[in-house]
Enzyme design. Structure first.
Site, mmCIF file in Angstrom:
data_model
loop_
_atom_site.group_PDB
_atom_site.id
_atom_site.type_symbol
_atom_site.label_atom_id
_atom_site.label_comp_id
_atom_site.label_asym_id
_atom_site.label_seq_id
_atom_site.Cartn_x
_atom_site.Cartn_y
_atom_site.Cartn_z
ATOM 1 N N CYS A 1 -1.390 0.746 7.112
ATOM 2 C CA CYS A 1 -2.723 0.253 7.134
ATOM 3 C C CYS A 1 -3.083 -0.841 6.792
ATOM 4 C CB CYS A 1 -3.820 1.604 6.881
ATOM 5 S SG CYS A 1 -3.513 3.232 7.916
ATOM 6 N N ARG A 2 -3.546 -0.658 5.312
ATOM 7 C CA ARG A 2 -3.898 -1.785 4.328
ATOM 8 C C ARG A 2 -3.047 -3.159 4.167
ATOM 9 N NH1 ARG A 2 -5.063 1.683 -0.661
ATOM 10 N NH2 ARG A 2 -3.368 2.714 0.281
ATOM 11 N N SER A 3 -1.731 -2.821 3.960
ATOM 12 C CA SER A 3 -0.942 -4.203 3.483
ATOM 13 C C SER A 3 -0.489 -4.770 4.626
ATOM 14 C CB SER A 3 0.344 -3.297 2.633
ATOM 15 O OG SER A 3 1.088 -2.350 3.502
ATOM 16 N N CYS B 1 0.971 -1.017 -0.010
ATOM 17 C CA CYS B 1 -0.098 -0.122 -0.075
ATOM 18 C C CYS B 1 0.759 1.231 0.083
ATOM 19 C CB CYS B 1 -1.052 -0.100 1.257
ATOM 20 S SG CYS B 1 -0.355 0.211 2.635
ATOM 21 N N ASN C 1 2.438 1.624 4.553
ATOM 22 C CA ASN C 1 2.427 0.300 5.076
ATOM 23 C C ASN C 1 2.372 0.558 6.531
ATOM 24 O OD1 ASN C 1 5.422 -1.813 6.018
ATOM 25 N ND2 ASN C 1 3.447 -2.375 4.752
ATOM 26 N N ASP D 1 -8.073 3.502 1.200
ATOM 27 C CA ASP D 1 -7.381 3.869 2.189
ATOM 28 C C ASP D 1 -8.178 4.576 3.210
ATOM 29 O OD1 ASP D 1 -5.254 4.700 3.734
ATOM 30 O OD2 ASP D 1 -3.900 5.901 2.412
#
Length: 175
Positions: free
Chosen positions: A24-26, A19, A22, A138
């Site tokens: 939150c999402r990934s 993401c 690095n 995001d």
């Protein structure tokens, strides 16, 4: 089959989730994917990591809202942010972008180092309940609720990816 052949048939299949920062999402996707792989008996056959295309959060913990969302749903939260290294294209079997902007950045980066573009995909392309070009949005600038929505998307994509990895790798590589 949607996942590429392993680079090293005798070694673990290596997946990197990417993401922007690095935090939150990934890292959420990495923890969820690892958990799904473990339940499927593939934890020993697949290595999972994550990174960001940007460098401003390098060394940081996971966003507290992301970590809280994962903990509430029974996932681990250990994480230190890092930036995607172009050399990793040669080491990873599959690089998965969370959104189109990061996909485009990774595609340009892959092209600059002569990496195989077929090893780069959108993470949600593995979710069976959505369009293959769908993104994981995001949640960073929104409220805590956005992290729950993102987790649902991640769980769906992780389930589809684990199914494809199981089909590609077979049970002989599972520990």
């Amino acid at each position: 089959m949607s996942v590429p052949e392993p680079r090293d048939p005798a070694g673990p299949y290596r997946v990197c989730l990417v993401c922007l920062g690095n935090i939150c999402r990934s890292p959420m996707a990495a923890q969820v994917l690892w958990s799904h792989l473990e339940r499927a008996g593939l934890a020993g056959a697949v290595e999972v990591d994550s990174a960001g295309t940007g460098d401003w959060h390098v060394g940081s913990d996971m966003d507290p809202r992301a970590a809280s969302t994962l903990r509430i749903h029974g996932y681990f939260t250990d994480h230190a942010a890092r930036r995607f290294d172009p050399a990793w294209f040669a080491e990873r079997d599959l690089v998965l972008a969370m959104d189109r902007d990061n996909y485009d950045d990774l595609r340009r980066l892959a092209s600059s180092v002569g990496a195989d573009p077929d090893r780069l995909r959108m993470f949600r392309s593995f979710a069976t309940d959505t369009d293959p070009a769908s993104e994981v949005p995001d949640p960073y600038y929104g409220g805590k609720d956005g992290f729950g929505t993102v987790l649902t998307m991640i769980e769906s994509a992780a389930a589809g990816l684990v199914g494809e990895l199981a089909a590609r790798l077979g049970t002989q590589r599972a520990d």
